[in-house]
Design an enzyme around this catalytic site. Sequence first.
Site, mmCIF file in Angstrom:
data_model
loop_
_atom_site.group_PDB
_atom_site.id
_atom_site.type_symbol
_atom_site.label_atom_id
_atom_site.label_comp_id
_atom_site.label_asym_id
_atom_site.label_seq_id
_atom_site.Cartn_x
_atom_site.Cartn_y
_atom_site.Cartn_z
ATOM 1 N N ARG A 1 0.829 -1.208 0.000
ATOM 2 C CA ARG A 1 0.000 0.000 0.000
ATOM 3 C C ARG A 1 0.868 1.265 0.000
ATOM 4 O O ARG A 1 0.519 2.264 -0.622
ATOM 5 C CB ARG A 1 -0.996 -0.012 1.161
ATOM 6 C CG ARG A 1 -1.989 1.131 1.128
ATOM 7 C CD ARG A 1 -3.136 0.933 2.117
ATOM 8 N NE ARG A 1 -4.208 0.108 1.583
ATOM 9 C CZ ARG A 1 -5.249 0.578 0.887
ATOM 10 N NH1 ARG A 1 -5.372 1.875 0.653
ATOM 11 N NH2 ARG A 1 -6.181 -0.243 0.442
ATOM 12 N N GLU B 1 -9.811 5.797 7.324
ATOM 13 C CA GLU B 1 -8.382 6.072 7.332
ATOM 14 C C GLU B 1 -7.949 7.359 6.616
ATOM 15 O O GLU B 1 -7.042 8.047 7.100
ATOM 16 C CB GLU B 1 -7.632 4.891 6.681
ATOM 17 C CG GLU B 1 -7.774 3.592 7.440
ATOM 18 C CD GLU B 1 -7.289 2.415 6.606
ATOM 19 O OE1 GLU B 1 -8.021 2.004 5.684
ATOM 20 O OE2 GLU B 1 -6.178 1.939 6.850
HETATM 21 N N1 MTE Z 1 -12.512 4.959 14.632
HETATM 22 C C1 MTE Z 1 -12.559 4.646 15.941
HETATM 23 N N2 MTE Z 1 -13.329 5.389 16.746
HETATM 24 N N3 MTE Z 1 -11.844 3.606 16.458
HETATM 25 C C2 MTE Z 1 -11.028 2.842 15.665
HETATM 26 O O1 MTE Z 1 -10.383 1.897 16.147
HETATM 27 N N4 MTE Z 1 -10.150 2.449 13.385
HETATM 28 C C3 MTE Z 1 -9.859 3.052 12.083
HETATM 29 C C4 MTE Z 1 -11.103 3.725 11.509
HETATM 30 N N5 MTE Z 1 -11.736 4.561 12.485
HETATM 31 C C5 MTE Z 1 -10.948 3.164 14.275
HETATM 32 C C6 MTE Z 1 -11.737 4.239 13.799
HETATM 33 C C7 MTE Z 1 -9.335 2.105 11.110
HETATM 34 S S1 MTE Z 1 -7.724 1.687 11.166
HETATM 35 C C8 MTE Z 1 -10.132 1.578 10.127
HETATM 36 S S2 MTE Z 1 -9.506 0.561 8.932
HETATM 37 C C9 MTE Z 1 -11.566 1.884 10.052
HETATM 38 O O2 MTE Z 1 -11.996 2.704 11.130
HETATM 39 C C10 MTE Z 1 -12.333 0.559 10.076
HETATM 40 O O3 MTE Z 1 -13.686 0.743 10.110
HETATM 41 P P1 MTE Z 1 -14.592 1.018 8.814
HETATM 42 O O4 MTE Z 1 -14.034 0.214 7.716
HETATM 43 O O5 MTE Z 1 -15.919 0.574 9.253
HETATM 44 O O6 MTE Z 1 -14.498 2.474 8.558
HETATM 45 C C1 QUE Z 2 -5.308 -2.740 3.163
HETATM 46 C C2 QUE Z 2 -5.507 -3.428 4.311
HETATM 47 C C3 QUE Z 2 -5.184 -4.814 4.385
HETATM 48 C C4 QUE Z 2 -4.640 -5.444 3.276
HETATM 49 C C5 QUE Z 2 -4.434 -4.719 2.128
HETATM 50 C C6 QUE Z 2 -4.765 -3.374 2.076
HETATM 51 C C7 QUE Z 2 -5.403 -5.585 5.551
HETATM 52 C C8 QUE Z 2 -5.076 -6.971 5.527
HETATM 53 C C9 QUE Z 2 -4.525 -7.537 4.381
HETATM 54 C C10 QUE Z 2 -4.199 -8.944 4.238
HETATM 55 C C11 QUE Z 2 -3.339 -9.357 3.241
HETATM 56 C C12 QUE Z 2 -3.047 -10.678 3.019
HETATM 57 C C13 QUE Z 2 -3.630 -11.655 3.807
HETATM 58 C C14 QUE Z 2 -4.507 -11.272 4.808
HETATM 59 C C15 QUE Z 2 -4.783 -9.927 5.016
HETATM 60 O O1 QUE Z 2 -4.320 -6.752 3.317
HETATM 61 O O2 QUE Z 2 -5.894 -5.047 6.549
HETATM 62 O O3 QUE Z 2 -5.074 -12.215 5.552
HETATM 63 O O4 QUE Z 2 -3.358 -12.975 3.600
HETATM 64 O O5 QUE Z 2 -5.312 -7.694 6.636
HETATM 65 O O6 QUE Z 2 -4.592 -2.676 0.944
HETATM 66 O O7 QUE Z 2 -6.025 -2.803 5.385
HETATM 67 MO MO1 MOS Z 3 -7.347 -0.217 9.599
HETATM 68 S S1 MOS Z 3 -5.331 0.002 9.710
HETATM 69 O O1 MOS Z 3 -7.200 -0.953 8.009
HETATM 70 O O2 MOS Z 3 -7.536 -1.528 10.666
#
Ligand code: MTE
Ligand code: QUE
Ligand code: MOS
Length: 803
Positions: free
Chosen positions: A305, A749
């Site tokens: 990514r 994110e």
């Molecule tokens: N918001 C809160 N309040 N708490 C969290 O842990 N995690 C973030 C984001 N917002 C998070 C958050 C992350 S890393 C992700 S990937 C997304 O929420 C996941 O939830 P969604 O896919 O439902 O947006």
């Molecule tokens: C963004 C993400 C994830 C990702 C790729 C993205 C992620 C994740 C994985 C992943 C990749 C290979 C695996 C697996 C998970 O890829 O959260 O089990 O075999 O877990 O672009 O957030």
């Molecule tokens: Mo969020 S880092 O994809 O849990």
Amino acid sequence: MSKNSHDSAHTHVAGTSEFVDDRPIMRGELFMDVVYSTHAHAKFTLDYSEALKDEDVVAVYTAADVHHNVWGTIFKDQPLIAKDVVQYAGEAVALVVAKTTVAAQYAKQKVKVNYQDLPAVLSINDAKKHNSYIADKRFIERGDIKSAFAKAKHTLSGEVVIQGHDHFYLESQVAIAYPLEDGQVEVHSSSQHPTETQHVVAHCLGLDAKDVVVQVKRMGGGFGGKESQAAPIAAMAALGAIKLNRPVRLCLTKDDDMVMTGKRNPFQNLYKVAFDDDGVIDGLEVELFSDGGAYADLSTSIMERAMLHSDNAYFIPNMKVAGQVCKTNHHPHTAFRGFGGPKGVATAEIIIEKIAHHLGLDPLEVRNKNVYRDEDGRNITHYNQIVKNNCLPKLFEKIEKDCHYKKRRSEITKFNQESDEFVKGLSITPVKFGISFTTRFLNQANAMVIIHLDSTLQIATGATEMGQGVNARICAMVTSEMGLERSHARVMPTRTDKNANTSPTAASSGTDLNGAAALLAVRKIKHRLSEFASLLLELPEARWPSKTAGLGTEAEIAIKTRNLDSNDPNEGADWKSGKATYFGVEFKDGVVTCKGRSINFPDLIREAYLSRVSLSDYAHYSIPGIEFNKLEGSGNAFLYFTQGVACSEVTLNRDTGEVKVDQVDILMDLGRPVNLDLDVGQVSGAFIQGMGWVTTENLVYNDQGYLLSHAPSTYKIPNIQDTPRVFNIELLENDENYANVRGTKAVGEPPLLLAISTWTAINNALTYLPTYKDSYPEVRIPATSENVLRAMAPQAFSKWSTP
Ligand code: MTE
Ligand code: QUE
Ligand code: MOS
């Protein structure tokens, strides 16, 4: 509960929301604690005889007690409990189980670990020196980088140093395992990926998946830190529960959690850029190096990514990105909001700043010159995906005007000439965050919807609630489809016995995937109910099933139960309302109407039940058209992009290096939000979290790779005083994201990456100092007060090396 509130807002405020460790203690329940290594890399032996002498101590487990002592998300390379050799400080070497938490904590101190140190790799530079890597180096390449540099008017090169970032979720890693009859176990976990947690528990303990249920009610924050790393905690608790046939609770303290668990990967990126007099980039070569820690975890996906975001918002005709994950003796680093994105984007943005400084141009001008535009084919990424529905030029134009960029720039220039106490900086950075997992198979979800006889709904998906509001969003989509209030439905705790084809709640796609599946599921029911209603409403009420004592006759209406197997949540739906209509039947405000005749929704449900119409359904959704070729580094990696821009203004104290963020203006395109308030909450939360990463959050390790900053006293996350004095968030209206469910855009994110503007603003401020007349400051992430002070007076700090 107001229309747009989080579904748990009122219980959070009242203190009645249940987190794992709030679960009442069961009769016979025991408490586990983890003995972990304090050395980076060492052979070790254990002596736990002292610990077992305590009458409150029930058991001590080591690697020898684990059936399959190996786990890992992408590569199975990690032991649950280290055997003979530890690979990082914080790695589990033994588990103690006691009758109380306190007894477990005492017992843990009595376990003697004897170390015989081995050479340790504790930095990216060390890893390079020793060729210590995880997986092969990868490349993404487009155009002709060689000739771009050969004919370049200007070139610059440098290195960007980016440190880690602790998730600092308020609820530490935790699990309670309950042994059930017949060798089964039920684990309550704080996990973003219940299904993986289930599989790790099953595998480590030698159980079938069918005998393990993992339940996640909610997390007190995950932020990526509970995507892979919740699983071993659950497996440890389950190990105790199965061995002792008693419930076992494992809840890490904050300090232990911080020492043991991995963080955002540190990166050290090399770049070389070719550009013309106007700052237009013709060639860019980036070499990304991350610190993966001791085991692979998600680092290779994170790197991918990062590579896919090294262009950020800019069209770069000739580009080559390389990515290499380093194997070190640190805790295995993991997913963190933005995944690899922020590390790629920070690199791209500091390059832009440096080009502008080199040419004496305003950085915003250089950004505008390079931003993706639909004209002249400048809308295709280095991995050959066309940037569709691109709002970036519009976002730049609008924020420049709205936040009075030009005026503030000249005010700041004037201020900096006059003040010898402070120096100010201003910077606008964009984000273009690709939405979809880059790992194709993860782009799917499954949902179940049940309508009960009182007409209320329960929804089950694989999505997990971590505070982001995924439940409220899914609930809003499903209820609005049925013309009901949001309070008419509830999203149930995530349980691995209800949904298949689940992915981690990650990559910001929780609502995209699970919301789409839930919508497809409820539409199947709606389709049946619509057909039923159209027939029922033709009959006089006296002949409805409820009025004929279930005698059947024509009242038991035979309906065709064609299953809708659409994979497109927008198919057949009216774009404005997002709702689909079948057989001319309308569902609105709790009333179902056909050809002028209507019935209340609850009455319809009862009649349907009596007529043996199925009131529940499942659906599966998979994102169409994801065709990124990992081997060639080319293709459509993402369904769409979430875009935004932010402007940060900072003031640096020239005596102390203290950083104040005076004003932040954010403008984002979030398509057509299902819940505007939740989206704005995500934008502000993500931005502040990112601001902490680029300013005050400084991870400090000792020479054994043991984390010293393992509590809020030594690790400084933003508090309310640190938030920008002026903080404006605005969303651009964009009704045209036809690619995604109901025209929404993922928000979780992307706004974190906008905090990079605070970091570039700090660097921008420093460029006003005479020290940086000809060079660029290049203050690393985090730009702590200390790092800023070092940059202000490098000669004064020359006798102390950079930590
Ligand atoms: N918001 C809160 N309040 N708490 C969290 O842990 N995690 C973030 C984001 N917002 C998070 C958050 C992350 S890393 C992700 S990937 C997304 O929420 C996941 O939830 P969604 O896919 O439902 O947006
Ligand atoms: C963004 C993400 C994830 C990702 C790729 C993205 C992620 C994740 C994985 C992943 C990749 C290979 C695996 C697996 C998970 O890829 O959260 O089990 O075999 O877990 O672009 O957030
Ligand atoms: Mo969020 S880092 O994809 O849990």
